[in-house]
Design a protein around this motif. Structure first.
Motif, PDB file in Angstrom:
ATOM      1  N   LEU A   8       0.716  -1.043  -0.093  1.00 21.86           N
ATOM      2  CA  LEU A   8      -0.037   0.173   0.025  1.00 21.86           C
ATOM      3  C   LEU A   8       0.751   1.251  -0.035  1.00 21.86           C
ATOM      4  O   LEU A   8       0.558   2.333  -0.582  1.00 21.86           O
ATOM      5  CB  LEU A   8      -0.855   0.106   1.236  1.00 21.86           C
ATOM      6  N   ALA A   9       1.893   1.307   0.905  1.00 24.96           N
ATOM      7  CA  ALA A   9       2.759   2.266   0.782  1.00 24.96           C
ATOM      8  C   ALA A   9       3.334   2.564  -0.329  1.00 24.96           C
ATOM      9  O   ALA A   9       3.876   3.980  -0.751  1.00 24.96           O
ATOM     10  CB  ALA A   9       3.777   2.024   1.994  1.00 24.96           C
ATOM     11  N   LEU A  10       3.460   1.792  -1.146  1.00 23.76           N
ATOM     12  CA  LEU A  10       4.054   1.914  -2.319  1.00 23.76           C
ATOM     13  C   LEU A  10       3.286   2.704  -3.587  1.00 23.76           C
ATOM     14  O   LEU A  10       3.438   2.987  -4.987  1.00 23.76           O
ATOM     15  CB  LEU A  10       4.952   0.654  -3.207  1.00 23.76           C
ATOM     16  N   LEU A  32      -3.000  13.853   5.067  1.00 23.43           N
ATOM     17  CA  LEU A  32      -3.168  12.715   5.912  1.00 23.43           C
ATOM     18  C   LEU A  32      -1.809  11.886   5.873  1.00 23.43           C
ATOM     19  O   LEU A  32      -1.308  11.546   4.541  1.00 23.43           O
ATOM     20  CB  LEU A  32      -4.469  11.984   5.600  1.00 23.43           C
ATOM     21  N   ALA A  33      -1.237  11.129   6.631  1.00 21.60           N
ATOM     22  CA  ALA A  33      -0.145  10.343   6.719  1.00 21.60           C
ATOM     23  C   ALA A  33      -0.750   8.904   6.043  1.00 21.60           C
ATOM     24  O   ALA A  33      -1.989   8.509   6.203  1.00 21.60           O
ATOM     25  CB  ALA A  33       0.201   9.930   7.994  1.00 21.60           C
ATOM     26  N   SER A  34       0.003   7.979   5.467  1.00 19.36           N
ATOM     27  CA  SER A  34      -0.394   6.675   5.087  1.00 19.36           C
ATOM     28  C   SER A  34      -0.989   5.948   6.278  1.00 19.36           C
ATOM     29  O   SER A  34      -0.065   5.938   7.456  1.00 19.36           O
ATOM     30  CB  SER A  34       0.719   6.130   4.191  1.00 19.36           C
ATOM     31  N   PRO A  35      -1.652   4.837   6.003  1.00 20.87           N
ATOM     32  CA  PRO A  35      -2.161   4.044   6.919  1.00 20.87           C
ATOM     33  C   PRO A  35      -0.762   3.279   7.245  1.00 20.87           C
ATOM     34  O   PRO A  35      -0.217   2.777   6.398  1.00 20.87           O
ATOM     35  CB  PRO A  35      -3.115   3.315   6.526  1.00 20.87           C
ATOM     36  N   LYS A  36      -0.476   2.838   8.488  1.00 19.16           N
ATOM     37  CA  LYS A  36       0.400   1.731   8.767  1.00 19.16           C
ATOM     38  C   LYS A  36       0.173   1.129  10.159  1.00 19.16           C
ATOM     39  O   LYS A  36      -0.522   1.525  11.075  1.00 19.16           O
ATOM     40  CB  LYS A  36       1.684   2.765   8.985  1.00 19.16           C
ATOM     41  N   LEU A  37       1.047   0.153  10.289  1.00 15.28           N
ATOM     42  CA  LEU A  37       1.014  -0.728  11.503  1.00 15.28           C
ATOM     43  C   LEU A  37       1.548   0.214  12.635  1.00 15.28           C
ATOM     44  O   LEU A  37       2.679   1.112  12.510  1.00 15.28           O
ATOM     45  CB  LEU A  37       1.751  -1.773  11.600  1.00 15.28           C
ATOM     46  N   GLU A  38       1.127   0.077  13.680  1.00 16.42           N
ATOM     47  CA  GLU A  38       1.587   1.135  14.764  1.00 16.42           C
ATOM     48  C   GLU A  38       1.792   0.115  16.307  1.00 16.42           C
ATOM     49  O   GLU A  38       1.517  -1.008  16.141  1.00 16.42           O
ATOM     50  CB  GLU A  38       0.253   2.048  15.378  1.00 16.42           C
ATOM     51  N   ILE A  39       2.411   0.839  17.056  1.00 15.38           N
ATOM     52  CA  ILE A  39       2.738  -0.205  18.265  1.00 15.38           C
ATOM     53  C   ILE A  39       1.636   0.331  19.702  1.00 15.38           C
ATOM     54  O   ILE A  39       1.506   1.610  19.815  1.00 15.38           O
ATOM     55  CB  ILE A  39       4.209   0.228  18.802  1.00 15.38           C
ATOM     56  N   GLY A  40       1.086  -0.379  19.954  1.00 17.08           N
ATOM     57  CA  GLY A  40       0.013  -0.179  21.150  1.00 17.08           C
ATOM     58  C   GLY A  40      -1.578   0.049  20.482  1.00 17.08           C
ATOM     59  O   GLY A  40      -2.418   0.006  21.230  1.00 17.08           O
ATOM     60  N   TRP A  41      -1.607   0.069  19.306  1.00 20.59           N
ATOM     61  CA  TRP A  41      -2.895  -0.001  18.547  1.00 20.59           C
ATOM     62  C   TRP A  41      -2.749   0.185  17.041  1.00 20.59           C
ATOM     63  O   TRP A  41      -1.869   0.091  16.648  1.00 20.59           O
ATOM     64  CB  TRP A  41      -3.705   1.718  18.987  1.00 20.59           C
ATOM     65  N   ALA A  42      -3.840  -0.161  16.584  1.00 16.55           N
ATOM     66  CA  ALA A  42      -3.832  -0.333  14.922  1.00 16.55           C
ATOM     67  C   ALA A  42      -4.597   0.588  14.125  1.00 16.55           C
ATOM     68  O   ALA A  42      -5.654   1.134  14.560  1.00 16.55           O
ATOM     69  CB  ALA A  42      -4.519  -1.814  14.702  1.00 16.55           C
ATOM     70  N   ASP A  43      -3.981   1.302  13.338  1.00 16.99           N
ATOM     71  CA  ASP A  43      -4.580   2.258  12.347  1.00 16.99           C
ATOM     72  C   ASP A  43      -5.678   1.820  11.730  1.00 16.99           C
ATOM     73  O   ASP A  43      -5.721   0.812  11.067  1.00 16.99           O
ATOM     74  CB  ASP A  43      -3.610   2.743  11.346  1.00 16.99           C
ATOM     75  N   PRO A  44      -6.870   2.274  12.068  1.00 15.51           N
ATOM     76  CA  PRO A  44      -8.319   1.741  11.681  1.00 15.51           C
ATOM     77  C   PRO A  44      -8.300   1.823  10.189  1.00 15.51           C
ATOM     78  O   PRO A  44      -9.068   0.950   9.581  1.00 15.51           O
ATOM     79  CB  PRO A  44      -9.375   2.847  12.393  1.00 15.51           C
ATOM     80  N   ARG A  45      -7.736   2.772   9.308  1.00 16.88           N
ATOM     81  CA  ARG A  45      -7.510   3.071   8.014  1.00 16.88           C
ATOM     82  C   ARG A  45      -7.128   1.870   7.116  1.00 16.88           C
ATOM     83  O   ARG A  45      -7.366   1.592   5.969  1.00 16.88           O
ATOM     84  CB  ARG A  45      -7.090   4.367   7.555  1.00 16.88           C
ATOM     85  N   GLU A 207      -0.348  13.744  14.392  1.00 13.61           N
ATOM     86  CA  GLU A 207      -1.000  14.355  13.120  1.00 13.61           C
ATOM     87  C   GLU A 207      -1.026  13.643  11.907  1.00 13.61           C
ATOM     88  O   GLU A 207      -0.140  12.423  11.872  1.00 13.61           O
ATOM     89  CB  GLU A 207      -0.382  16.022  12.865  1.00 13.61           C
ATOM     90  N   GLY A 208      -1.786  13.924  11.127  1.00 17.88           N
ATOM     91  CA  GLY A 208      -1.857  13.027   9.862  1.00 17.88           C
ATOM     92  C   GLY A 208      -2.808  12.101   9.786  1.00 17.88           C
ATOM     93  O   GLY A 208      -3.050  11.045   9.103  1.00 17.88           O
ATOM     94  N   LEU A 209      -3.866  11.713  11.143  1.00 15.11           N
ATOM     95  CA  LEU A 209      -4.672  10.659  11.120  1.00 15.11           C
ATOM     96  C   LEU A 209      -6.094  11.089  11.020  1.00 15.11           C
ATOM     97  O   LEU A 209      -6.913  10.640  10.177  1.00 15.11           O
ATOM     98  CB  LEU A 209      -4.730  10.083  12.578  1.00 15.11           C
ATOM     99  N   LEU A 210      -6.290  12.473  11.401  1.00 16.57           N
ATOM    100  CA  LEU A 210      -7.597  13.135  11.158  1.00 16.57           C
ATOM    101  C   LEU A 210      -7.371  14.403  10.064  1.00 16.57           C
ATOM    102  O   LEU A 210      -6.260  14.946  10.293  1.00 16.57           O
ATOM    103  CB  LEU A 210      -8.063  13.714  12.379  1.00 16.57           C
ATOM    104  N   LYS A 211      -8.193  14.576   9.223  1.00 17.66           N
ATOM    105  CA  LYS A 211      -7.739  15.675   8.411  1.00 17.66           C
ATOM    106  C   LYS A 211      -8.570  16.913   9.144  1.00 17.66           C
ATOM    107  O   LYS A 211      -9.356  17.085   9.775  1.00 17.66           O
ATOM    108  CB  LYS A 211      -8.889  15.607   7.095  1.00 17.66           C
ATOM    109  N   PRO A 212      -7.596  18.036   9.237  1.00 20.34           N
ATOM    110  CA  PRO A 212      -8.045  19.200  10.112  1.00 20.34           C
ATOM    111  C   PRO A 212      -9.076  20.105   9.350  1.00 20.34           C
ATOM    112  O   PRO A 212      -9.319  19.933   7.963  1.00 20.34           O
ATOM    113  CB  PRO A 212      -6.644  20.059  10.146  1.00 20.34           C
ATOM    114  N   GLY A 213      -9.979  20.636  10.168  1.00 17.23           N
ATOM    115  CA  GLY A 213     -11.101  21.290   9.620  1.00 17.23           C
ATOM    116  C   GLY A 213     -12.515  20.796   9.907  1.00 17.23           C
ATOM    117  O   GLY A 213     -12.458  20.118  11.037  1.00 17.23           O
TER     118      GLY A 213
END
Length: 235
Positions: A8-10, A32-45, A207-213
């Protein structure tokens, strides 16, 4: 899963891919940042979820706080979480009765859209504290647990906001999403105590998980796009 995320990142920045049920998710919106694996939680996207809940068919409220699964294990249980949020000034709704619309959220854990697990309101004083919040307004949050079969992290995702009093039908106050989040975070990092257990949270701003506005946000109230990641420790 790791291979899928790497692929996906590519992909090109303008590309959208089908996720499931004919839904699509844009891989890299400009802010927005690309969805990715996290430590402590999973990116819902990663699996088609999002950081905005489903309040109406078109609009939702931001999921602006995450309690990481790196927190004390007791916090990750429903009982422990209830004890914890009481320690930082919240409690169940007035007389145990639910007021208002039940929100749903898709945390990308395989459960798709699921109803809020918990709705807690600011507890002003013993006995009738949340009843007073229902009358005069104040801080509150909704919480969902990321515990589906596809991402069973146990992390809590919260949508916090501050609302008006009952005469204004509990509308969110101006800037209420940011204010509600910040008030909850301040209590968490300051430290708290309940039933003989003391807690203090480490804080990471993302930042980058939610779109500001205010695009897609209920009541057209803008928010700054920041998400607070809390790791709660017993002290």
């Amino acid at each position: 899963m790791l291979l899928a995320v790497s692929l996906l990142a590519l992909l090109p920045v303008t590309l959208a891919i089908p996720i499931r049920d004919n839904q699509q998710i844009a891989l890299r919106p400009s802010n927005l940042a690309s969805p990715k694996l996290e430590i402590g939680w999973a990116d819902p996207r990663i699996l088609g979820g999002q950081f905005v809940d489903f309040t109406t068919p078109r609009y939702g409220e931001p999921l602006n706080v995450i309690i990481s699964n790196l927190s004390d294990p007791f916090i990750l249980t429903e009982k422990g979480f209830r004890w914890y949020y009481k320690s930082i000034g919240f409690s169940e709704e007035c007389l145990g009765l639910h007021y208002g619309h039940v929100h749903k959220a898709d945390l990308g854990d395989g459960d798709r859209r699921k109803s809020e697990h918990i709705l807690a309101r600011q507890h002003y004083f013993p006995g009738w504290g949340t009843c007073w919040e229902s009358l005069v307004g104040g801080n509150h949050f909704r919480a969902w647990k990321q515990n589906g079969t596809e991402a069973n992290t146990g992390a809590w995702f919260l949508g916090a906001s501050k609302e008006e009093d009952s005469t204004k039908n509990h509308m969110i106050i101006p800037n209420g999403y940011n204010i509600g989040r910040d008030l909850l975070v301040q209590s968490a990092v300051t430290g708290s105590r309940w039933k003989g257990i003391s807690w203090r949270a480490d804080l990471e701003w993302r930042e980058g998980l939610l779109k500001p506005g205010y695009e897609g946000i209920n009541h057209a109230i803008a928010q700054d796009g920041r998400v607070a990641i809390l790791t709660v420790h017993r002290v």
